[in-house]
Write a protein that holds these residues in place. Sequence first.
Motif, PDB file in Angstrom:
ATOM      1  N   LEU A 281     -43.133  -7.719  19.590  1.00  0.00           N
ATOM      2  CA  LEU A 281     -41.861  -8.348  19.234  1.00  0.00           C
ATOM      3  C   LEU A 281     -41.121  -8.928  20.440  1.00  0.00           C
ATOM      4  N   ASP A 282     -41.387  -8.415  21.644  1.00  0.00           N
ATOM      5  CA  ASP A 282     -40.757  -8.950  22.845  1.00  0.00           C
ATOM      6  C   ASP A 282     -41.776  -9.510  23.829  1.00  0.00           C
ATOM      7  N   GLY A 283     -42.960  -9.833  23.350  1.00  0.00           N
ATOM      8  CA  GLY A 283     -43.961 -10.418  24.232  1.00  0.00           C
ATOM      9  C   GLY A 283     -43.485 -11.749  24.788  1.00  0.00           C
ATOM     10  N   SER A 284     -43.510 -11.896  26.094  1.00  0.00           N
ATOM     11  CA  SER A 284     -42.927 -13.078  26.733  1.00  0.00           C
ATOM     12  C   SER A 284     -43.797 -14.330  26.604  1.00  0.00           C
ATOM     13  N   TRP A 285     -45.024 -14.173  26.151  1.00  0.00           N
ATOM     14  CA  TRP A 285     -45.937 -15.318  26.082  1.00  0.00           C
ATOM     15  C   TRP A 285     -45.772 -16.147  24.810  1.00  0.00           C
ATOM     16  N   LEU A 286     -44.937 -15.703  23.889  1.00  0.00           N
ATOM     17  CA  LEU A 286     -44.732 -16.420  22.633  1.00  0.00           C
ATOM     18  C   LEU A 286     -43.249 -16.695  22.421  1.00  0.00           C
ATOM     19  N   GLY A 287     -42.939 -17.750  21.643  1.00  0.00           N
ATOM     20  CA  GLY A 287     -41.576 -17.997  21.223  1.00  0.00           C
ATOM     21  C   GLY A 287     -41.124 -16.939  20.229  1.00  0.00           C
ATOM     22  N   ARG A 288     -39.824 -16.878  19.974  1.00  0.00           N
ATOM     23  CA  ARG A 288     -39.292 -15.798  19.139  1.00  0.00           C
ATOM     24  C   ARG A 288     -39.849 -15.850  17.724  1.00  0.00           C
ATOM     25  N   ARG A 289     -39.881 -17.017  17.107  1.00  0.00           N
ATOM     26  CA  ARG A 289     -40.393 -17.092  15.742  1.00  0.00           C
ATOM     27  C   ARG A 289     -41.867 -16.690  15.675  1.00  0.00           C
ATOM     28  N   ASN A 290     -42.653 -17.108  16.639  1.00  0.00           N
ATOM     29  CA  ASN A 290     -44.073 -16.752  16.653  1.00  0.00           C
ATOM     30  C   ASN A 290     -44.280 -15.254  16.874  1.00  0.00           C
ATOM     31  N   ARG A 291     -43.380 -14.637  17.628  1.00  0.00           N
ATOM     32  CA  ARG A 291     -43.449 -13.176  17.779  1.00  0.00           C
ATOM     33  C   ARG A 291     -43.181 -12.493  16.446  1.00  0.00           C
ATOM     34  N   GLY A 292     -42.281 -13.077  15.660  1.00  0.00           N
ATOM     35  CA  GLY A 292     -42.039 -12.542  14.324  1.00  0.00           C
ATOM     36  C   GLY A 292     -43.268 -12.649  13.432  1.00  0.00           C
ATOM     37  N   TYR A 293     -43.943 -13.799  13.496  1.00  0.00           N
ATOM     38  CA  TYR A 293     -45.181 -13.969  12.730  1.00  0.00           C
ATOM     39  C   TYR A 293     -46.234 -12.951  13.164  1.00  0.00           C
ATOM     40  N   LEU A 294     -46.372 -12.770  14.469  1.00  0.00           N
ATOM     41  CA  LEU A 294     -47.362 -11.816  14.975  1.00  0.00           C
ATOM     42  C   LEU A 294     -47.025 -10.397  14.525  1.00  0.00           C
ATOM     43  N   GLY A 295     -45.734 -10.038  14.606  1.00  0.00           N
ATOM     44  CA  GLY A 295     -45.327  -8.711  14.149  1.00  0.00           C
ATOM     45  C   GLY A 295     -45.629  -8.502  12.683  1.00  0.00           C
ATOM     46  N   LEU A 296     -45.377  -9.516  11.873  1.00  0.00           N
ATOM     47  CA  LEU A 296     -45.663  -9.416  10.441  1.00  0.00           C
ATOM     48  C   LEU A 296     -47.163  -9.243  10.202  1.00  0.00           C
ATOM     49  N   ALA A 297     -47.990  -9.969  10.955  1.00  0.00           N
ATOM     50  CA  ALA A 297     -49.444  -9.853  10.806  1.00  0.00           C
ATOM     51  C   ALA A 297     -49.923  -8.457  11.190  1.00  0.00           C
ATOM     52  N   MET A 415     -41.904 -12.097   1.309  1.00  0.00           N
ATOM     53  CA  MET A 415     -40.467 -12.365   1.375  1.00  0.00           C
ATOM     54  C   MET A 415     -39.969 -12.313   2.822  1.00  0.00           C
ATOM     55  N   ALA A 416     -40.498 -11.370   3.592  1.00  0.00           N
ATOM     56  CA  ALA A 416     -40.131 -11.304   5.006  1.00  0.00           C
ATOM     57  C   ALA A 416     -40.591 -12.551   5.751  1.00  0.00           C
ATOM     58  N   PHE A 417     -41.735 -13.074   5.358  1.00  0.00           N
ATOM     59  CA  PHE A 417     -42.258 -14.299   5.978  1.00  0.00           C
ATOM     60  C   PHE A 417     -41.275 -15.463   5.800  1.00  0.00           C
ATOM     61  N   LEU A 418     -40.667 -15.554   4.626  1.00  0.00           N
ATOM     62  CA  LEU A 418     -39.714 -16.633   4.370  1.00  0.00           C
ATOM     63  C   LEU A 418     -38.516 -16.560   5.316  1.00  0.00           C
ATOM     64  N   VAL A 419     -38.092 -15.340   5.618  1.00  0.00           N
ATOM     65  CA  VAL A 419     -36.956 -15.174   6.518  1.00  0.00           C
ATOM     66  C   VAL A 419     -37.363 -15.482   7.953  1.00  0.00           C
ATOM     67  N   ILE A 420     -38.526 -15.030   8.370  1.00  0.00           N
ATOM     68  CA  ILE A 420     -39.006 -15.282   9.735  1.00  0.00           C
ATOM     69  C   ILE A 420     -39.129 -16.785   9.984  1.00  0.00           C
ATOM     70  N   ARG A 421     -39.508 -17.548   8.957  1.00  0.00           N
ATOM     71  CA  ARG A 421     -39.644 -18.999   9.100  1.00  0.00           C
ATOM     72  C   ARG A 421     -38.340 -19.666   9.534  1.00  0.00           C
ATOM     73  N   LYS A 422     -37.209 -19.043   9.212  1.00  0.00           N
ATOM     74  CA  LYS A 422     -35.912 -19.641   9.513  1.00  0.00           C
ATOM     75  C   LYS A 422     -35.262 -19.060  10.774  1.00  0.00           C
ATOM     76  N   ILE A 423     -35.987 -18.192  11.467  1.00  0.00           N
ATOM     77  CA  ILE A 423     -35.435 -17.623  12.695  1.00  0.00           C
ATOM     78  C   ILE A 423     -35.355 -18.686  13.779  1.00  0.00           C
ATOM     79  N   LYS A 424     -34.207 -18.755  14.451  1.00  0.00           N
ATOM     80  CA  LYS A 424     -34.031 -19.691  15.552  1.00  0.00           C
ATOM     81  C   LYS A 424     -34.553 -19.078  16.842  1.00  0.00           C
ATOM     82  N   GLU A 425     -34.936 -19.945  17.777  1.00  0.00           N
ATOM     83  CA  GLU A 425     -35.427 -19.445  19.050  1.00  0.00           C
ATOM     84  C   GLU A 425     -34.326 -18.740  19.837  1.00  0.00           C
ATOM     85  N   THR A 426     -33.067 -19.096  19.584  1.00  0.00           N
ATOM     86  CA  THR A 426     -31.933 -18.390  20.168  1.00  0.00           C
ATOM     87  C   THR A 426     -30.705 -18.635  19.306  1.00  0.00           C
ATOM     88  N   ASN A 427     -29.801 -17.660  19.304  1.00  0.00           N
ATOM     89  CA  ASN A 427     -28.513 -17.818  18.621  1.00  0.00           C
ATOM     90  C   ASN A 427     -27.378 -18.044  19.606  1.00  0.00           C
TER      91      ASN A 427
END
Length: 471
Positions: A281-297, A415-427
């Motif tokens: 979830l905090d891996g520096s090699w990926l963007g925030r949304r992609n880290r969410g996808y990886l965590g879900l996988a 359903m979690a995937f739908l939310v992760i899709r809308k995560i911004k890289e930063t708030n």
Amino acid sequence: MKLPAWYQTPTCQVVLVGITCFATPGMFSAVSNLGAGGTQDVALSDTANGVLYGMFALTGLVSGGICNLLGPRFTLFLGTLGYALYVGSLWCFQTQGTRWFFILAGAILGVTAALLWSAQGEIMMSYPLEKDKGKMFGIFWAIFQLGTFIGSVIALAINIRSGKLQAVSTSTYLAFLVIIFCGVASSWLVLPPNKVIRGDGTLVKLQAASSIRIELRGMLGLFKNWRMLALLPMFFASNYFYAYQGALNTAKFDGPTRSLNGTLEAAGAIIGALLIGYFVLDGSWLGRRNRGYLGLAVVTSLTIIVWAIALSWQVTFTRADAKADKLISYHDSNYKGKGALFFFFYFTDSCYQALAYWIMSAMTNDPFTLARYAGFYKAVQSAGSAGSFGMDAVAPPFLNEILGSWILTLVSFPMAFLVIRKIKETNYEDEKMVYVADLTAGELEAGGLETAKAGGNDTGSNEKGSLEGRE
């Protein structure tokens, strides 16, 4: 009095909350893992837990607002008190047979636990920088589950001497209570958000507290937030399987082995939380949304594998078989592999919980909003727990329980995937950032008062703030 800089850091505050939860819900988890809370009366334990989680669900809907009005420190303190009462009621039942007090303590704990977990959620999700939120979950969860680990080791060390213990001893409950009261005291060390300074020089929040008007509007807004509604299946499923796993531990294993399983569960939770928090979830090699996808996988894969293995064992016996069979001891040859299963039950659980918290914390950095999110999460989670313990109290087939738990988790992932899709890289670009260097001492002290006089700022709004020159 000027506070030490290290004490005002998010890491220190998350560690302090972890210590408090280590000593309070951590001890609750430890005694729960002994099988029916150590009572050996599964129906009574299920009834008390059903009442507990029912009250937890109701209180959770408003606990975030209460936390924002009272502040995290006092809310956390109130939240710890119910755990002492609950463990005391277990001890009282064991020695005096007072069933009503046990159920009443469960109801009271449901109310106070909702307060504790709203304060915990606010601190863990809002105090750290965005890049550290997964790590902070890992640190918190590891410390919290260390309470379960040590509690189970204490129980194992005390109970293992007899080898055939069927009930938890008085000395075990005393050990739990001593640790819990240490947790009650430690809750007073936590700082409010207007005293915590992040690594980039920003205050977590200028206001020390919210207002009733803002909280009422914010809590109603939860039911209009499509992302929170989409996460309902994930929230509902996140603790649903505890009833099945606890009943299985009671039905199949003797007292010392239940303690050993509890120790393995806590070890799995600690390792799982640290691994997914730091490296996924905090891996520096990926963007925030992609880290969410990886965590879900990762969580989806673990859920499928671990629960498939559990199902392969479950189909070999029924509830009736479990009652007729000799309880399994860790000395027995047929214990092989069972300990590993309980380890990975909670390894997977911690990853699931980490993903849920990380998704919520990626939606905003505002502590008041995240306190409401945490309360809402625990409310829905507890509704699921109440339903599962209520179902287990009427002794349905184990096969029905495991399938229900597994299917609920699988349904939550799309359903979690739908939310992760809308995560911004930063708030940071959408939310106002308050830098300590830009404030005078008077502004810092009067920030909450001045905001309240101005009518407050709805913590769900997207007030613009520039980061130019700050990066």
